[in-house]
Each structure stands twice: as structure tokens, then as C-alpha cells.
Design an enzyme around this catalytic site. Sequence first.
Site, mmCIF file in Angstrom:
data_model
loop_
_atom_site.group_PDB
_atom_site.id
_atom_site.type_symbol
_atom_site.label_atom_id
_atom_site.label_comp_id
_atom_site.label_asym_id
_atom_site.label_seq_id
_atom_site.Cartn_x
_atom_site.Cartn_y
_atom_site.Cartn_z
ATOM 1 N N HIS A 184 0.663 -1.171 -0.081
ATOM 2 C CA HIS A 184 0.007 -0.025 0.101
ATOM 3 C C HIS A 184 0.749 1.281 -0.103
ATOM 4 O O HIS A 184 0.560 2.305 0.539
ATOM 5 C CB HIS A 184 -0.988 -0.020 1.261
ATOM 6 N N ASP A 235 -6.155 4.773 9.907
ATOM 7 C CA ASP A 235 -7.559 4.969 9.718
ATOM 8 C C ASP A 235 -7.948 3.537 8.777
ATOM 9 O O ASP A 235 -9.163 3.339 8.760
ATOM 10 C CB ASP A 235 -7.758 6.067 8.595
ATOM 11 N N GLU A 254 -10.057 13.776 14.983
ATOM 12 C CA GLU A 254 -9.416 13.980 13.515
ATOM 13 C C GLU A 254 -10.184 15.139 13.107
ATOM 14 O O GLU A 254 -11.170 15.886 13.753
ATOM 15 C CB GLU A 254 -9.498 12.808 12.682
HETATM 16 P P1 FAD Z 1 4.275 -1.532 1.948
HETATM 17 O O1 FAD Z 1 3.728 -0.829 0.974
HETATM 18 O O2 FAD Z 1 4.214 -3.023 1.497
HETATM 19 O O3 FAD Z 1 5.747 -1.152 2.607
HETATM 20 C C1 FAD Z 1 6.121 0.156 2.896
HETATM 21 C C2 FAD Z 1 7.647 0.256 3.153
HETATM 22 O O4 FAD Z 1 7.770 -0.338 4.224
HETATM 23 C C3 FAD Z 1 8.445 -0.350 2.000
HETATM 24 O O5 FAD Z 1 9.702 0.511 2.302
HETATM 25 C C4 FAD Z 1 8.748 -1.630 2.553
HETATM 26 O O6 FAD Z 1 9.940 -2.015 2.013
HETATM 27 C C5 FAD Z 1 8.710 -1.606 3.902
HETATM 28 N N1 FAD Z 1 8.174 -2.747 4.606
HETATM 29 C C6 FAD Z 1 7.413 -3.328 4.490
HETATM 30 N N2 FAD Z 1 7.152 -4.562 5.365
HETATM 31 C C7 FAD Z 1 8.432 -4.389 6.071
HETATM 32 C C8 FAD Z 1 8.938 -5.040 7.283
HETATM 33 N N3 FAD Z 1 8.266 -6.109 7.754
HETATM 34 N N4 FAD Z 1 10.047 -4.880 7.895
HETATM 35 C C9 FAD Z 1 10.695 -3.471 7.593
HETATM 36 N N5 FAD Z 1 10.225 -2.738 6.201
HETATM 37 C C10 FAD Z 1 8.995 -3.314 5.964
HETATM 38 N N6 FAD Z 1 -0.553 5.639 7.254
HETATM 39 C C11 FAD Z 1 -0.952 6.245 8.435
HETATM 40 O O7 FAD Z 1 -0.035 6.377 9.261
HETATM 41 N N7 FAD Z 1 -2.005 6.470 8.886
HETATM 42 C C12 FAD Z 1 -3.322 6.214 8.181
HETATM 43 O O8 FAD Z 1 -4.244 6.467 8.536
HETATM 44 C C13 FAD Z 1 -3.189 5.599 6.811
HETATM 45 N N8 FAD Z 1 -4.258 5.188 6.094
HETATM 46 C C14 FAD Z 1 -3.722 4.769 4.742
HETATM 47 C C15 FAD Z 1 -5.189 4.330 4.149
HETATM 48 C C16 FAD Z 1 -4.954 3.734 2.780
HETATM 49 C C17 FAD Z 1 -6.034 3.342 2.176
HETATM 50 C C18 FAD Z 1 -3.543 3.407 2.441
HETATM 51 C C19 FAD Z 1 -3.557 2.892 1.026
HETATM 52 C C20 FAD Z 1 -2.401 3.588 3.174
HETATM 53 C C21 FAD Z 1 -2.717 4.417 4.509
HETATM 54 N N9 FAD Z 1 -1.531 4.798 5.177
HETATM 55 C C22 FAD Z 1 -1.464 5.331 6.315
HETATM 56 C C23 FAD Z 1 -0.139 4.719 4.779
HETATM 57 C C24 FAD Z 1 0.572 3.156 5.232
HETATM 58 O O9 FAD Z 1 0.814 3.180 6.655
HETATM 59 C C25 FAD Z 1 1.676 3.158 4.452
HETATM 60 O O10 FAD Z 1 1.553 3.352 3.120
HETATM 61 C C26 FAD Z 1 2.116 1.768 4.672
HETATM 62 O O11 FAD Z 1 3.690 1.669 4.273
HETATM 63 C C27 FAD Z 1 1.493 0.359 4.016
HETATM 64 O O12 FAD Z 1 1.535 -0.674 4.603
HETATM 65 P P2 FAD Z 1 2.067 -1.937 3.909
HETATM 66 O O13 FAD Z 1 1.980 -3.288 4.612
HETATM 67 O O14 FAD Z 1 1.181 -1.997 2.472
HETATM 68 O O15 FAD Z 1 3.587 -1.479 3.243
#
Ligand code: FAD
Length: 518
Positions: free
Chosen positions: A96, A157, A268
Site C-alpha cells: 500500500h 485509519d 481528527e
Molecule cells: P508496503 O507498502 O508493503 O511497504 C512500505 C515500506 O515499508 C516499504 O519501504 C517496505 O520495503 C517497508 N516494509 C514493508 N514491510 C516491512 C517489514 N516487515 N520490515 C521492514 N520494512 C518493511 N498511514 C498512516 O500512518 N495512517 C493512516 O491512517 C493511513 N491510512 C492509509 C489508508 C490507505 C487506504 C492507504 C493505502 C495507506 C494508508 N496509510 C496510512 C499509509 C500506510 O501506513 C503506508 O503506506 C504503509 O507503508 C503501508 O503498509 P504496507 O503493509 O502496505 O507496506
Amino acid sequence: MHFLRNLIILFLICIAIKINLCVPTIPSSLKTLPIDGHFDFKQVHHAAKDFGNRYSFLPSAVLHPKSASDIATTVKHIWEMGPGSHLTVAARGHGHSLQGQAQAHRGVVINMESLQGPKMKVHTGNFPHVDVSGSELWINILHETLKHGLAPKSWTDYLHLTVGGTLSNAGISGQAFRHGPQISNVRQLEVVTGKGEVVNCSEKQNSDLFYSVLGGLGQFGIITRARISLEPAPKMVKWIRVLYTDFATFAKDQEMLISGGSTFDYIEGFVIINRTGLLNNWRSSFNSNDSAQASHFKSDGRTLFCLELAKYFNPEEMAIVNQEIMTSLSQLNHIPSTLFQSQVSYIEFLDRVHISEIKLRSKGLWEVPHPWLNLLIPRSNIHIFAQLVFGNILTNTSNGPILIYPVNKSKWDNRTSVVLPEEDVFYLVAFLSSAAPSSTGSDGLEHILSQNKRILELCEIDGLGVKQYLPHYSTNGEWRSHFGPQWEAFVHRKSTYDPLAILAPGQRIFQKAAPLSL
Ligand code: FAD
């Protein structure tokens, strides 16, 4: 004619050879690594996609690990290949990210969701906590901990994100004013460093690694396990929205609510431009009890500010909670006719964005480009920011929700890697835009990106001291200026835990095997 054709063929062969010489080739040794999971060298396209839908870098291989040891074996192998190899490794949580942060161009992407590890374990008692895999989705943690009447304190969120993904950033939502972000609510981590070592860390044990990894953009290690603090979970939530026409009054009320012993558990706010999302917007499923009143409310095209509050409670506390809410609301200066209330279960409240996700997916509107811009703005400059942006740049319409709410810096630990503005209170302002595919109008990608650029330029020109959340930059100079005085410590940590810069290449902060420069 033949000569020209041969010349073109020769030219293409030269290009192909050149490309081959420049790019890392996947060594066959990966295929022979002793792991329980497996590598996929063909089905790799999924790992070149993310929620942002704008960046796509194809990896050469995807590792589907079964254990932390599979991850360690792979990273160690690449570390031992030394600086001559350009192979990099990106952990992919739930993908994400917005700008390719979890991708690895011709490198190895680790599909964290295959990780099996020990089962999630809830510990009750005086200091309740849960031990989870770094690949666990927050929604699963919620369901499991609720079986014990417990839940994590701080959320995002949207809950269909992984622990590793949000802890690499911060994890901010309406509970952060009281509990801090998610990175303030972690007790212990298991991490695979850039040298392939598996290390346990906490405030007491290997504390430098612990704080490096929290908010560390995946630069120092891959989180394979985490211990998260819990609190008793409520059953129900009173969910409240009130409106303001005047930004100063709105911000004053928000700041009053986050200071001291507020009644509310979640605070918020968001901006309503030209009535878009007066009561509803895609990121929540708010259904007011007073929807008739809401639909009669006339904004007359003005920009409005909606304060969103939640109070947790159990059914037997209903009467007293209602009284407390009335008292707190009486101290606010919102437009009197605009008090919208709803009552939902705790799960419904926390998982509110998922309902919208299902709706948007069914209309094909989820997998569109998302040129999001997330900013952290010092309190002293939020008024000038609001004037510049809502009064000048976004006057007619917005292409998605715009969140705006303050948090207390005292709830953040300054030993983590996250970069924050300098003041005690700062605002999260999130422009959560969706672009209409192939539109060249005001809802198109180019238009939204140029709007984002203007916002960033104004912040720069006016010296507002703004920091990007979920930061994204393309040059070393921009990263240095993002980190400011923290750059030196960040580089030092990188040279300690991932000296060849193998990890998280998609963040584009360091280049593999290039000397780390201060
Ligand atoms: P990924 O996109 O898979 O990875 C993100 C980063 O973290 C990359 O650099 C990856 O290499 C690294 N990573 C992934 N897993 C690990 C691991 N196990 N160890 C070390 N590094 C790792 N953020 C907020 O703070 N508050 C919110 O309310 C919020 N709402 C959101 C709502 C939506 C619909 C979306 C799409 C995103 C939102 N986000 C929010 C942002 C979100 O927290 C970040 O985009 C987060 O990185 C997504 O998590 P993911 O598991 O998909 O990570």
C-alpha cells in the site's frame, strides 16, 4: 534498405548487450539456497505494483519466505556477494505504498505475506501485549485481540496494512494525540538486518537498532516479529461530526481537545470543499442519526471544516458517557445546527475505511492512481498554510478527502528515525487524492501532481517548517534536507546495519554499494 535494417538490428543488439551489462543478473545461487519457502522468477508482476498506481519496477525474483530464517538466509547471501553485486532486497507488506517504496528494480522482493512464523499470541495481565509477525495485517490483530477483550491503542485509519509497513513509517490516526503513533506502542522487535543477522531489540536490548527501525523507512532491517502494547477494548463508539466555517475556530477547538484530559478517544478533522463529502467521503462509512438535518444543511459553496470525534464506551456506561459528551461538546464553537452523531461497534468504527474500499472496488475506483501528499505542519504555521492552500489553491474542488488534525509531539519518542517538525504540536494534513485515469482535466493525474507541487513550493517559499510524512524524494540533496540535523545519525545507522545499502531500494535514499556520504 537491407543495410538500414541491419544497422537497426545491430543497434538494438548493442542496446540489449549494454542493458545486460548494467543491470544486476539474478545469480543461479539463489535457486540453491537452503530455504523452506521458495523463489519465483516468473510470476513477479504483482510485486511491481502498489496502491499509488504510478510507479512500476519489475523485480527479478520474488521470495515467498516461510520463516524469518528464509529471509535471513537470502539477505545474508546477498550481503556476502559484496559490493560487486547490485542486487537489492525490498520487503513488501501489503503493497500500500504510494511511490514504489516496496519495490526493487531487478532485485528481490520479499512477499512478507507468505511468512508463517509462530502464531499470533496475546498476553493478558498487567501489561497486556500481543506478539505478531511483521507481516500481520492490523485487521487480523484487532480480531484476535478482541477475543481477549483487548486491542492495540494506536491505529491507522485503514487496517488492511501490515505491521512492518506501518512501523516503518509511524502509523498515525485519531488516537495519536493521546497514545502517540503506532511506533510509540511497540515493546520489542525481531529484525533481519542488511547483513542477514536476526536480532531481537527493544528499549533495553540493542536499543539503537530498535529505534533505528521504528519510522526507519525499511532502511535498517526487515521486521519479522513485533510485540505491541494492548489496552482493554471497548464495545461501542459514539462517532460525532460538527462543522465550522472558520478555520481559526476549528483549529482552536481541535487544539483545546488534544491538550490535557480530553473526553474523546479519537480526534481528527477534514476539509469540505464545495460540499464534497459533507457527511460522507470515501474514507469512512459515517451514517448520521440526523441525516435529514445534514442533507438540509446549506454550505453555500463555502469551504467547511469538519471536526470528527469518537468516544469509546461499554453499553452499561451509556448514560454517563452521554453526559460527558454533552459537557465536552458544549465547550466547542462549531455551527450550532451541525451536530451529527452515530453509534457503531468498536470494530465497525476502526474498520470504517474498508467498507468504502469494497464500494470503490466494485466501481473500479480503487485501483486508480493515488497522488497522495501527506504533510506534518508546525502549529504556528497552520493558519498561514490553510490560508494559502484552502483560500488559493484548492478553492473549487478537491479530488479526495483532505484530513487535518493536530497531535502532541510529547507522545513521540525522539530516539526513532521518524522526522518531525520542531514544535510541540503539529498537524497532519493529508491530501488523499484519486486521479481519474486518462483524464486531462482537473481530476487528472497531471493536474493533481502540479497542485501538490504548488503546495510544496508555497511551504518552501514561506519557510513553514513542513515535513513530509510517507516521504518521497528523488535526489540525495532533497533527502538530506528532509532529515536536516538527523541526516548524520541516519547515515551512521545505515552504515551500521545495512552498510551495502541492500534494503528498501524503493525509498531511493541510498544507492547499493555506493559510499555512504555525510
Ligand atoms: P508496503 O507498502 O508493503 O511497504 C512500505 C515500506 O515499508 C516499504 O519501504 C517496505 O520495503 C517497508 N516494509 C514493508 N514491510 C516491512 C517489514 N516487515 N520490515 C521492514 N520494512 C518493511 N498511514 C498512516 O500512518 N495512517 C493512516 O491512517 C493511513 N491510512 C492509509 C489508508 C490507505 C487506504 C492507504 C493505502 C495507506 C494508508 N496509510 C496510512 C499509509 C500506510 O501506513 C503506508 O503506506 C504503509 O507503508 C503501508 O503498509 P504496507 O503493509 O502496505 O507496506
